[in-house]
Design a protein around this motif. Structure first.
Motif, PDB file in Angstrom:
ATOM      1  N   LEU A  60       3.341 -60.636 -30.673  1.00  0.00           N
ATOM      2  CA  LEU A  60       2.586 -59.388 -30.770  1.00  0.00           C
ATOM      3  C   LEU A  60       2.377 -58.833 -29.365  1.00  0.00           C
ATOM      4  O   LEU A  60       1.765 -59.478 -28.522  1.00  0.00           O
ATOM      5  N   LEU A  61       2.925 -57.664 -29.125  1.00  0.00           N
ATOM      6  CA  LEU A  61       2.780 -57.071 -27.802  1.00  0.00           C
ATOM      7  C   LEU A  61       1.337 -56.597 -27.602  1.00  0.00           C
ATOM      8  O   LEU A  61       0.722 -56.044 -28.515  1.00  0.00           O
ATOM      9  N   PRO A  62       0.791 -56.824 -26.430  1.00  0.00           N
ATOM     10  CA  PRO A  62      -0.595 -56.396 -26.182  1.00  0.00           C
ATOM     11  C   PRO A  62      -0.738 -54.882 -26.245  1.00  0.00           C
ATOM     12  O   PRO A  62       0.108 -54.146 -25.754  1.00  0.00           O
ATOM     13  N   LYS A  63      -1.806 -54.428 -26.879  1.00  0.00           N
ATOM     14  CA  LYS A  63      -2.073 -52.991 -26.963  1.00  0.00           C
ATOM     15  C   LYS A  63      -2.714 -52.523 -25.666  1.00  0.00           C
ATOM     16  O   LYS A  63      -3.532 -53.228 -25.073  1.00  0.00           O
ATOM     17  N   THR A  64      -2.349 -51.334 -25.236  1.00  0.00           N
ATOM     18  CA  THR A  64      -2.902 -50.780 -24.000  1.00  0.00           C
ATOM     19  C   THR A  64      -3.453 -49.376 -24.252  1.00  0.00           C
ATOM     20  O   THR A  64      -3.160 -48.753 -25.278  1.00  0.00           O
ATOM     21  N   ILE A  65      -4.251 -48.910 -23.309  1.00  0.00           N
ATOM     22  CA  ILE A  65      -4.784 -47.539 -23.374  1.00  0.00           C
ATOM     23  C   ILE A  65      -3.907 -46.671 -22.478  1.00  0.00           C
ATOM     24  O   ILE A  65      -3.702 -47.009 -21.302  1.00  0.00           O
ATOM     25  N   PRO A  66      -3.390 -45.564 -22.990  1.00  0.00           N
ATOM     26  CA  PRO A  66      -2.600 -44.680 -22.133  1.00  0.00           C
ATOM     27  C   PRO A  66      -3.408 -44.213 -20.916  1.00  0.00           C
ATOM     28  O   PRO A  66      -4.636 -44.079 -20.997  1.00  0.00           O
ATOM     29  N   PHE A  67      -2.713 -43.982 -19.829  1.00  0.00           N
ATOM     30  CA  PHE A  67      -3.348 -43.589 -18.570  1.00  0.00           C
ATOM     31  C   PHE A  67      -4.289 -42.393 -18.758  1.00  0.00           C
ATOM     32  O   PHE A  67      -5.426 -42.392 -18.286  1.00  0.00           O
ATOM     33  N   HIS A  68      -3.807 -41.375 -19.479  1.00  0.00           N
ATOM     34  CA  HIS A  68      -4.620 -40.152 -19.661  1.00  0.00           C
ATOM     35  C   HIS A  68      -5.879 -40.423 -20.486  1.00  0.00           C
ATOM     36  O   HIS A  68      -6.916 -39.784 -20.303  1.00  0.00           O
ATOM     37  N   SER A  69      -5.796 -41.402 -21.418  1.00  0.00           N
ATOM     38  CA  SER A  69      -6.965 -41.741 -22.234  1.00  0.00           C
ATOM     39  C   SER A  69      -8.031 -42.466 -21.412  1.00  0.00           C
ATOM     40  O   SER A  69      -9.235 -42.251 -21.598  1.00  0.00           O
ATOM     41  N   ILE A  70      -7.590 -43.327 -20.487  1.00  0.00           N
ATOM     42  CA  ILE A  70      -8.539 -44.007 -19.602  1.00  0.00           C
ATOM     43  C   ILE A  70      -9.249 -42.973 -18.730  1.00  0.00           C
ATOM     44  O   ILE A  70     -10.469 -43.030 -18.528  1.00  0.00           O
ATOM     45  N   GLN A  71      -8.476 -42.010 -18.243  1.00  0.00           N
ATOM     46  CA  GLN A  71      -9.028 -40.936 -17.404  1.00  0.00           C
ATOM     47  C   GLN A  71     -10.080 -40.146 -18.186  1.00  0.00           C
ATOM     48  O   GLN A  71     -11.170 -39.848 -17.672  1.00  0.00           O
ATOM     49  N   LYS A  72      -9.746 -39.836 -19.433  1.00  0.00           N
ATOM     50  CA  LYS A  72     -10.654 -39.082 -20.304  1.00  0.00           C
ATOM     51  C   LYS A  72     -11.914 -39.894 -20.595  1.00  0.00           C
ATOM     52  O   LYS A  72     -13.033 -39.370 -20.577  1.00  0.00           O
ATOM     53  N   PHE A  73     -11.733 -41.191 -20.853  1.00  0.00           N
ATOM     54  CA  PHE A  73     -12.845 -42.094 -21.144  1.00  0.00           C
ATOM     55  C   PHE A  73     -13.822 -42.142 -19.978  1.00  0.00           C
ATOM     56  O   PHE A  73     -15.035 -41.981 -20.142  1.00  0.00           O
ATOM     57  N   LEU A  74     -13.291 -42.309 -18.761  1.00  0.00           N
ATOM     58  CA  LEU A  74     -14.138 -42.374 -17.567  1.00  0.00           C
ATOM     59  C   LEU A  74     -14.833 -41.036 -17.304  1.00  0.00           C
ATOM     60  O   LEU A  74     -15.998 -40.999 -16.897  1.00  0.00           O
ATOM     61  N   SER A  75     -14.133 -39.948 -17.557  1.00  0.00           N
ATOM     62  CA  SER A  75     -14.720 -38.621 -17.353  1.00  0.00           C
ATOM     63  C   SER A  75     -15.933 -38.414 -18.257  1.00  0.00           C
ATOM     64  O   SER A  75     -16.956 -37.850 -17.838  1.00  0.00           O
ATOM     65  N   VAL A  76     -15.834 -38.872 -19.509  1.00  0.00           N
ATOM     66  CA  VAL A  76     -16.949 -38.754 -20.452  1.00  0.00           C
ATOM     67  C   VAL A  76     -18.130 -39.602 -19.992  1.00  0.00           C
ATOM     68  O   VAL A  76     -19.295 -39.183 -20.091  1.00  0.00           O
ATOM     69  N   LEU A  77     -17.846 -40.790 -19.463  1.00  0.00           N
ATOM     70  CA  LEU A  77     -18.902 -41.654 -18.933  1.00  0.00           C
ATOM     71  C   LEU A  77     -19.726 -40.931 -17.871  1.00  0.00           C
ATOM     72  O   LEU A  77     -20.956 -40.918 -17.917  1.00  0.00           O
ATOM     73  N   TYR A  78     -19.017 -40.342 -16.912  1.00  0.00           N
ATOM     74  CA  TYR A  78     -19.715 -39.662 -15.806  1.00  0.00           C
ATOM     75  C   TYR A  78     -20.399 -38.378 -16.276  1.00  0.00           C
ATOM     76  O   TYR A  78     -21.454 -38.005 -15.756  1.00  0.00           O
ATOM     77  N   ALA A  79     -19.820 -37.715 -17.269  1.00  0.00           N
ATOM     78  CA  ALA A  79     -20.442 -36.504 -17.821  1.00  0.00           C
ATOM     79  C   ALA A  79     -21.766 -36.856 -18.494  1.00  0.00           C
ATOM     80  O   ALA A  79     -22.752 -36.122 -18.369  1.00  0.00           O
ATOM     81  N   GLN A  80     -21.797 -37.983 -19.198  1.00  0.00           N
ATOM     82  CA  GLN A  80     -23.033 -38.426 -19.848  1.00  0.00           C
ATOM     83  C   GLN A  80     -24.120 -38.717 -18.817  1.00  0.00           C
ATOM     84  O   GLN A  80     -25.298 -38.431 -19.035  1.00  0.00           O
ATOM     85  N   LYS A  81     -23.709 -39.276 -17.685  1.00  0.00           N
ATOM     86  CA  LYS A  81     -24.675 -39.554 -16.610  1.00  0.00           C
ATOM     87  C   LYS A  81     -25.260 -38.249 -16.081  1.00  0.00           C
ATOM     88  O   LYS A  81     -26.477 -38.132 -15.893  1.00  0.00           O
ATOM     89  N   ASN A  82     -24.412 -37.267 -15.876  1.00  0.00           N
ATOM     90  CA  ASN A  82     -24.864 -35.978 -15.337  1.00  0.00           C
ATOM     91  C   ASN A  82     -25.756 -35.219 -16.318  1.00  0.00           C
ATOM     92  O   ASN A  82     -26.574 -34.395 -15.914  1.00  0.00           O
ATOM     93  N   GLN A  83     -25.584 -35.512 -17.619  1.00  0.00           N
ATOM     94  CA  GLN A  83     -26.362 -34.806 -18.637  1.00  0.00           C
ATOM     95  C   GLN A  83     -27.597 -35.596 -19.093  1.00  0.00           C
ATOM     96  O   GLN A  83     -28.314 -35.175 -20.005  1.00  0.00           O
ATOM     97  N   ALA A  84     -27.850 -36.741 -18.477  1.00  0.00           N
ATOM     98  CA  ALA A  84     -28.973 -37.601 -18.888  1.00  0.00           C
ATOM     99  C   ALA A  84     -30.285 -36.829 -18.841  1.00  0.00           C
ATOM    100  O   ALA A  84     -30.623 -36.194 -17.839  1.00  0.00           O
ATOM    101  N   ALA A  85     -31.047 -36.893 -19.960  1.00  0.00           N
ATOM    102  CA  ALA A  85     -32.277 -36.103 -20.084  1.00  0.00           C
ATOM    103  C   ALA A  85     -33.522 -36.885 -19.670  1.00  0.00           C
ATOM    104  O   ALA A  85     -34.611 -36.325 -19.600  1.00  0.00           O
TER     105      ALA A  85
END
Length: 308
Positions: free
Chosen positions: A105-130
């Motif tokens: 079974l080949l290991p599943k990976t996250i595409p490069f663009h998806s990792i970028q998107k994931f990290l961007s959402v993380l930082y956006a949530q920090k900036n929007q913290a209420a």
């Protein structure tokens, strides 16, 4: 049957105090050996090759190949101990064929663009913290994900980190892997280092109380399950449909480094694999890099052939 239970208890004690195996490994051994004990009952000789042969056949009938492989490995280790302790004359595994064909079974990976998107959402949530509470949670979540992807460490290794394991003066992390093996990884990315510093400053008191580097809201050690829940939450926010687990970050770490022409032996050391064969599975994943090499770098492209 009492003899098998007695030997099992002695073996597990040996594994815990002499080999210093971790809790999860001991739990797996206990489950696997208890299962063999139930199979043998009072009428079967647990030391005979025939009993083991019948048991392994039963394992194949009711378990997936990966589980069968683990259960056989548990039994082999147990019988090796019995041999070491002079508790049996002939190891039945010496004349037992336990090999079987296993689909890779080949290991599943996250595409490069998806990792970028994931990290961007993380930082956006920090900036929007209420609130301060939300901000602190975001700082911790960012530190967790950044460190997972920066090092490729296992989730169990991350949750077990102690404050002294993170050295932000020298930018290194000390990881305690399987079999009590230690490895030190350098933290090279400024964003990762900054994320860890911000988290450490915000959670300094909680970390001191807890004794572990990553802390939950009750000031206890962050659990594997909490990290899985965290990853699912941010993946949903990012609109990523792929099911992402902590281990997929590990797979992605290895595969993306391989695609950057990093020597597989370095990747082996960074992942904490004892055998290069475990790491080599990532060479089958890197199809994009393979295509680039064969299309653009194959020697045939540079040959001038006289076709008459």
């Amino acid at each position: 049957m009492n003899t098998l239970n007695k030997y099992t208890a002695e073996y597990l004690s040996y594994c815990e105090y002499r080999k210093r195996l971790n809790f999860k490994t001991l739990k797996a051994y206990r489950i696997d050996l208890n299962q063999y004990s139930v199979f043998c009952n009072s009428s079967m000789d647990f030391l005979s090759r025939n009993t083991l042969d019948l048991y392994i056949t039963e394992l194949h009938k009711h378990n997936k190949p990966k589980s069968v492989k683990r259960k056989i490995a548990s039994l082999k280790a147990f019988f090796h101990y019995l041999e070491y302790a002079d508790l049996l004359v002939q190891n039945p595994f010496d004349k037992l064929d336990v090999h079987f064909r296993e689909a890779k079974l080949l290991p599943k990976t996250i595409p490069f663009h998806s990792i970028q998107k994931f990290l961007s959402v993380l930082y956006a949530q920090k900036n929007q913290a209420a609130s301060t509470y939300q901000l602190r949670c975001c700082l911790r979540d960012i530190a967790v994900i950044e460190l997972l992807f920066a090092t490729g460490m296992r989730i169990s290794e991350l949750c077990s980190l102690r404050p002294s394991d993170i050295d932000l003066e020298n930018n290194t992390v000390l990881i305690y892997g399987k079999g009590s093996k230690e490895r030190i990884l350098q933290l090279g990315n400024p964003e990762v280092i900054s994320a860890l510093m911000l988290y450490q400053d915000s959670f300094k008191t909680d970390i001191s109380v807890c004794g572990y580097f990553f802390v939950n809201k009750q000031k206890h050690k962050l659990s594997d399950q909490s990290v899985r829940f965290m990853i699912n939450r941010y993946a949903n926010l990012a609109g990523i449909e792929q099911h992402i687990t902590p281990h997929i970050f590990r797979h992605s770490f290895a595969t993306l480094l391989l695609e950057q022409d990093v020597d597989i032996r370095y990747i082996q050391k960074m992942l904490g694999h004892s055998s290069i064969s475990t790491t080599e599975i990532y060479t089958h994943v890197s199809s994009a890099k393979q295509k680039d090499i064969l299309v653009n770098k194959h020697p045939r492209n540079f040959m001038v052939v006289n076709k008459g």
